[in-house]
Enzyme design. Structure first.
Site, PDB file in Angstrom:
ATOM      1  N   ASP A   1      44.962  71.389  72.322  1.00  0.00           N
ATOM      2  CA  ASP A   1      46.108  71.880  71.562  1.00  0.00           C
ATOM      3  C   ASP A   1      45.726  72.722  70.349  1.00  0.00           C
ATOM      4  O   ASP A   1      46.509  72.904  69.436  1.00  0.00           O
ATOM      5  CB  ASP A   1      46.999  70.699  71.131  1.00  0.00           C
ATOM      6  CG  ASP A   1      46.225  69.672  70.315  1.00  0.00           C
ATOM      7  OD1 ASP A   1      45.022  69.878  70.094  1.00  0.00           O
ATOM      8  OD2 ASP A   1      46.832  68.668  69.904  1.00  0.00           O
ATOM      9  N   GLU A   2      44.500  73.247  70.318  1.00  0.00           N
ATOM     10  CA  GLU A   2      44.041  74.005  69.148  1.00  0.00           C
ATOM     11  C   GLU A   2      43.203  75.195  69.576  1.00  0.00           C
ATOM     12  O   GLU A   2      42.439  75.101  70.525  1.00  0.00           O
ATOM     13  CB  GLU A   2      43.121  73.106  68.303  1.00  0.00           C
ATOM     14  CG  GLU A   2      43.755  72.484  67.088  1.00  0.00           C
ATOM     15  CD  GLU A   2      42.703  71.718  66.312  1.00  0.00           C
ATOM     16  OE1 GLU A   2      42.213  72.248  65.308  1.00  0.00           O
ATOM     17  OE2 GLU A   2      42.359  70.606  66.744  1.00  0.00           O
TER      18      GLU A   2
ATOM     19  N   ASP B   1      47.686  75.364  66.018  1.00  0.00           N
ATOM     20  CA  ASP B   1      47.656  73.941  66.362  1.00  0.00           C
ATOM     21  C   ASP B   1      49.044  73.557  66.858  1.00  0.00           C
ATOM     22  O   ASP B   1      50.032  73.746  66.149  1.00  0.00           O
ATOM     23  CB  ASP B   1      47.274  73.145  65.099  1.00  0.00           C
ATOM     24  CG  ASP B   1      46.996  71.673  65.414  1.00  0.00           C
ATOM     25  OD1 ASP B   1      47.139  71.283  66.592  1.00  0.00           O
ATOM     26  OD2 ASP B   1      46.656  70.941  64.480  1.00  0.00           O
TER      27      ASP B   1
END
Lengths: 377, 388
Positions: free
Chosen positions: B104-105, B9
């Site tokens: 973003d993960e 993350d």
């Protein structure tokens, strides 16, 4: 009015004429069925002003008279009565219809018969065409399935009825498929005549033919009044004709083919029905592959469908395939509806290109053809 | 054999990208998102802003009340997308088994790699820091469920003012023990309402869920009760999904100010329909169902959908369906806060040819020519356009 008849006969007649009752009409009396006695007969009639259906019920008439009563109530009620004699009487003062059947006594409120529109009758000098009910029924079934159900081009909601020489032709097309059926007439007609009959009216004629399978069904056309009349035994039917001319369909029928497959109608029908389970989620698309005999002695037709969610399916049918191998896609529902009305043991499918309409015919029977346009991916 | 799953993350991702552009932002309380006067929300906020209680998804006006000096930075989605791609490239360099779950993960399955999970995580974190100057946190566990929670726990327990850059490893066999003290809310699939109903059953922690009789959970939550019980014990066998086939495509806009002007609404509908058509076009798909979404000023939202006879991929068909739905749903003068158009039931585009189409024979020849071109030069060389 005082009249007696059997529950069974009255119920049958009410069910038949109920199909012409107006479902939504500004005129309340059109939601009713007219009961009238004349000449020792009881006649039931209903109309939505486009279609009218009449039915003669075998009855013992003691006193002439007439009344209209709500169709849904009367038909539903009489169907539920026990199969015994019904005595009907009109109470003129209260404008109601009294019924007595077995242990039941009933009074149904109606509307005066004079409110009911006068139904047109065939002129005695209109030429009459009589054909076997079974032939009418088959022709109507084969053609009306291709008529349009949406009203965007009203003339396409009807079927073209063409009389020419010794031939009667029925044709209909919703823009995606075309059905054309012809029949030999017992006698030659005078001038060429073309009218467009609402498919719905023809479907009721088909039903009447089933009801009255024993006598020829007579048709006459009143061109001036743009009406068409049918008489099938106890049932009479009048429909308004559709306005406008039916488009020329002859150029839609493919001439010649690149590939022709001949196969068992029932097998083909079953294969399409199975494929439909997998075609449903993907716009009903079924893909046919017509494979001519290569190494093997016979060709085959593959019937395939798939959807991302449901899975995939393919059927392989033995077939006599002439010409080039061809892959062509159709709406499975259209294909199935056409195969359902082809009663010959074998059916031929002719194709010119994956982007051109396909042509279905009962093998060895030139009287019926069905064109279906393709789906392209 | 036990798997090794990494969950990565990026820490305050949008903010980290903004700090690269403008190093003066470092250490300041700032938030990326829409302006408060246009009902903007916080898309991402710096760790300095977080100390004032600012959180993502919060209305910007509220964030400013919590943190009066907050700097509001206009989002630059192109830049985030680009940075995200560079991160994902580095993950893909490690293994093919990468499941990106948002910008973003991502999850990685590193079972097949020789090194232990923790070492891989440290190396990855160092590389992304060195090459892209972006901080990230990782969780390492035997499945996706525990790996993701490990990241969250790692981030939450980080000390200091900067990004957490946490790495937390949950060794195989200790999943249940790791989860047990955490609040029930931390578990997948436990939202506010489930948490409330769990609390009513006297269940506060994930350990409580694991200890509860399965039958009781099934009684209370139906089919989800089974999953709840399994997850609470740290059991999850869901694989890394490397490819997602889109099931629907949609576009929506929230108006800066409520709009009740019919022409303006219809203009937006057209734009949204065109956007969706473009997405479909890019994916080479058509959709069988068109959906309209409307939100009124009081936040009640309704969606209406219409099935089409064949999959639509052209803007005209989607526009027409969207307007038909709009006609049925919108009352003249009614103010609209949000409007959206979507298409689902995606499949290869196809087209039922019509017998009465005046030029069907010509159309047939065009299609044959198109097919020939596609065969020779690939499917993208030519496509059906939308009539204007």
């Amino acid at each position: 009015m005082r009249v007696a008849c059997l529950q069974e006969n009255l119920a049958k007649g009410l069910a038949m004429v109920s199909r012409a009752v107006a479902t939504r009409s500004a005129l309340p009396v059109l939601a009713n069925i007219l009961l009238r006695t004349a000449g020792g007969e009881l006649t039931l009639s209903a109309t939505d002003l486009e279609l009218a259906i009449g039915y003669r019920v075998g009855a013992k008439v003691d006193e002439d008279g007439a009344i209209t009563v709500p169709a849904r109530l009367l038909a539903g009620f009489v169907t539920s009565l026990p199969p015994e004699r019904i005595d009907l009487a009109v109470d003129v003062r209260t404008k109601s219809l009294n019924l007595r059947c077995a242990q039941y006594e009933t009074s149904i409120k109606g509307i005066d018969a004079v409110e009911f529109p006068l139904l047109p009758a065939a002129a005695p000098d209109d030429p009459v065409i009589a054909l076997a009910p079974e032939l009418w029924r088959e022709m109507i079934e084969q053609v009306t399935l291709a008529a349009a159900t949406d009203e965007s081009r009203p003339v396409l909601t009807g079927a073209l009825l063409r009389l020419e020489g010794h031939t009667l032709i029925l044709a209909a097309s919703d823009g995606f498929r075309l059905s054309v059926r012809s029949a030999e007439l017992p006698r030659e007609m005078g001038n060429v005549q073309e009218v467009v009959v609402p498919a719905r009216a023809l479907q009721e004629v088909g039903r009447a033919c089933q009801e009255e399978p024993n006598e020829p069904v007579a048709m006459s056309i009143s061109a001036q009044r743009s009406q068409i009349f049918f008489r099938a035994g106890k049932i009479s039917l009048v429909s308004q004709l559709l306005e406008g001319s039916f488009p020329d369909y002859s150029r839609l029928i493919p001439t010649g083919y690149v590939t022709r497959a001949t196969l068992d109608t029932a097998q083909f029908r079953d294969a399409v029905r199975l494929a439909l389970f997998f075609a449903r989620d993907s716009a009903n698309i079924v893909r046919l592959r017509l494979i001519p005999a290569g190494a093997g002695p016979r060709g085959q037709v593959q019937v395939a469908a798939s959807s991302a969610e449901a899975g995939s399916h393919v059927g392989q049918l033995a077939a006599a395939v002439e010409g080039d191998e061809m892959s062509i896609a159709f709406n499975a529902r259209y294909l199935l509806e056409a195969l359902n009305v082809i009663h010959a043991e074998q059916v031929t499918l002719e194709a010119t290109a994956p982007t051109r309409p396909g042509l279905l015919r009962p093998a060895g029977d030139p009287t019926f053809l069905h064109v279906i346009h393709v789906i392209v991916v | 054999m036990s798997r090794t799953i990494l969950h990565l993350d990026l820490d305050a991702f949008f903010c980290a990208v903004e700090e690269l552009r403008d190093p003066a932002l470092r250490g300041k309380a700032f938030a990326v998102g829409g302006q408060p006067e246009t009902r903007g929300v916080v898309a991402s906020c710096s760790y300095a802003a977080r100390r004032h209680g600012v959180r993502s998804a919060m209305p910007m006006s509220r964030a400013l009340r919590l943190c009066p000096g907050l700097l509001v930075v206009r989002p630059r989605h192109g830049a985030y997308h680009e940075a995200s791609q560079q991160v994902m490239e580095r993950l893909h360099a490690l293994t093919e088994l990468v499941e990106q779950i948002s910008i973003d993960e991502a999850f990685l399955d590193v079972t097949a790699l020789p090194e232990p999970g923790e070492a891989i995580a440290r190396r990855l974190q160092a590389r992304i820091r060195a090459e892209l100057e972006l901080p990230c946190s990782l969780g390492v566990a035997s499945n996706k469920l525990v790996a993701k929670i490990a990241t969250d726990v790692g981030k939450a327990s980080a000390r200091g003012d900067g990004p957490p850059s946490a790495i937390l490893v949950v060794p195989p066999g200790s999943e249940a023990a790791f989860l047990a003290p955490l609040p029930a809310r931390a578990l997948w699939g436990v939202g506010p309402s489930t948490a409330e109903r769990l609390a009513a059953l006297g269940i506060a922690t994930i350990g409580d869920i694991a200890a509860a009789p399965e039958a009781e959970l099934v009684r209370a939550f139906g089919k989800n009760g089974y999953a709840l019980h399994r997850h609470a014990q740290g059991l999850d066998d869901s694989p890394i999904v490397t490819f997602h086939e889109a099931k629907s495509m949609s576009r929506e806009v929230t108006y800066a100010r409520d709009v009740s002007d019919e022409r303006a609404l219809r203009r937006t509908l057209d734009e949204l329909a065109d956007d969706v058509a473009q997405q479909l076009h890019a994916a080479g798909k058509g959709g069988l169902t068109v959906k309209l979404k409307l939100r009124w000023p009081d936040f009640t939202t309704l969606t209406r959908q219409e099935s089409l006879p064949e999959p639509a991929c052209d803007a005209a068909a989607i526009r027409a369906a969207a307007h038909r739905l709009f006609d049925k749903t919108w009352e003249r003068g009614k103010a609209v806060r949000l409007i959206g158009v979507g298409v689902s039931g995606l499949m290869d585009p196809l087209h039922q040819l019509g017998l009465w189409d005046r030029d069907w024979q010509r159309e047939g020849r065009i299609l044959e020519a198109v097919r020939e071109l596609q065969k020779r030069y690939g499917a993208d060389v030519v496509r059906r356009g939308a009539p204007e």
